[in-house]
Write an enzyme that holds these catalytic residues in place. Structure first.
Site, short mmCIF file in Angstrom:
data_model
loop_
_atom_site.label_atom_id
_atom_site.label_comp_id
_atom_site.label_asym_id
_atom_site.label_seq_id
_atom_site.Cartn_x
_atom_site.Cartn_y
_atom_site.Cartn_z
CG HIS A 37 -6.11 -60.18 0.20
ND1 HIS A 37 -5.02 -60.96 -0.06
CD2 HIS A 37 -5.86 -59.98 1.44
CE1 HIS A 37 -3.91 -60.87 0.95
NE2 HIS A 37 -4.47 -60.39 1.85
CG HIS A 65 1.62 -59.27 4.44
ND1 HIS A 65 2.71 -60.15 3.97
CD2 HIS A 65 0.71 -59.81 3.70
CE1 HIS A 65 2.35 -60.68 2.88
NE2 HIS A 65 0.99 -60.84 2.67
CB ALA A 105 -1.15 -67.16 -0.32
CG HIS A 137 3.68 -58.04 -2.05
ND1 HIS A 137 3.17 -57.81 -0.78
CD2 HIS A 137 3.44 -59.28 -2.29
CE1 HIS A 137 2.86 -58.83 -0.05
NE2 HIS A 137 2.95 -59.69 -0.90
CG MET A 148 0.17 -61.41 -7.21
SD MET A 148 -0.95 -60.12 -6.63
CE MET A 148 -2.40 -61.10 -7.36
CB SER A 161 -0.71 -64.04 1.76
OG SER A 161 -0.61 -62.77 1.32
#
Ligand code: HPA
Length: 278
Positions: free
Chosen positions: A247, A61, A113, A83, A211, A30
């Site tokens: 986000h 992304h 991030a 992810h 994450m 990110s």
């Protein structure tokens, strides 16, 4: 994980880049995507064209694999990542590592991030990942053993290699842009954490939370690659401040940090090229 899917994806890339002899790879998470612009690209393959990889699902992304050159060395740049929380299984998450393994990568840089848990970590800081905590509740290595990924029970005592972390420190000193160090904890997401979870993670020894990255580090380490990781701290973790997390805030903060992110990565690769590879 379905090894056949991963091997088909890697074979597609090998066929698409027959001239490539990359030794290094980097996964741009990110907000890190712009770092790709610092390198000379010679070929690009969209993830969507790689069987088993598929398009990225998250804003920020890009979703392409770039073959680039730096200091006379071929480099694979994964611009964007898939992810675990996307729910498409482990294959898209593992694909960049399977490709890297299959093309003979020796050193891989993982970027992300993250929310800062430790009180001295502020938005805009860059943190060298010294170690990680897997709080995903799962591992990509669960399943029948495939020797492609090394031994059944891989050692995890030095996943993030000290010589590479020291090289990042040297790069940061050279640029006069200090970097922090800390332990990165991966939770599955996609919800951000609760303040109680952050307090619990702090007690477990986590300095930053995100994450991603941990599954890639587990696989790359198991496959024998030298791993190094960087987090851009984009926010105070939940409950540290009163503000809700989003986000868009994460992406905005990485945009502010882009010049140092880019310089740190290029200087790191300069130093890596100079050094007998650690
Ligand atoms: N939590 C989880 N993932 C993140 C965060 C966070 O606070 N910031 C950026 N990615």
């Amino acid at each position: 994980m379905n090894s056949d899917i991963l091997k088909a994806g890697a074979a597609h890339v090998r066929k698409g880049l027959p001239q490539a002899r990359p030794r290094w790879a980097i996964i741009l998470g990110s907000g890190w995507g712009v770092v790709a612009e610092a390198f000379k690209a010679s070929a690009t393959i969209p993830y969507a064209e790689i069987p088993g990889y598929g398009e990225t699902q998250v804003a920020g992304h890009a979703g392409r694999l770039i073959l680039a050159q730096h200091q006379g060395t071929d480099l694979l740049i994964f611009q964007g990542r898939r992810h675990w929380y996307e729910g498409a299984g482990w294959e898209p998450v593992a694909m960049p590592i399977a490709i890297a393994r299959s093309l003979g990568i020796s050193t891989i840089v993982l970027t992300n991030a993250a929310g800062g848990i430790r009180s001295d970590l502020h938005p805009g800081d860059i943190m060298v990942i010294d170690d990680h905590i897997n709080a995903l509740g799962a591992s990509p290595l669960i399943g029948p053993h495939d020797p492609f990924w090394g031994p059944r029970f891989p050692d995890m005592s030095t996943v993030y290699r000290r010589p590479l972390r020291q090289l990042l420190d040297r790069a940061a000193r050279q640029l006069d842009h200090p970097v922090a160090h800390g332990v990165y904890l991966a939770s599955s997401g996609p919800a951000y954490e609760t303040p109680a979870e952050i307090r619990a993670f702090e007690r477990l020894g986590a300095d930053a939370v995100g994450m991603s990255t941990v599954p890639e580090a587990i696989l790359a380490n198991a496959a024998g690659m030298q791993v190094v990781g960087l987090s851009c701290i984009t926010n105070f973790a939940a409950g540290v401040m009163d503000t809700p997390l989003s986000h868009s805030e994460v992406i905005e903060e990485t945009q502010r940090a882009q010049a140092p992110m880019r310089r740190l990565i290029t200087t790191f690769f300069d130093l890596l090229a100079e050094s007998a590879e650690p």
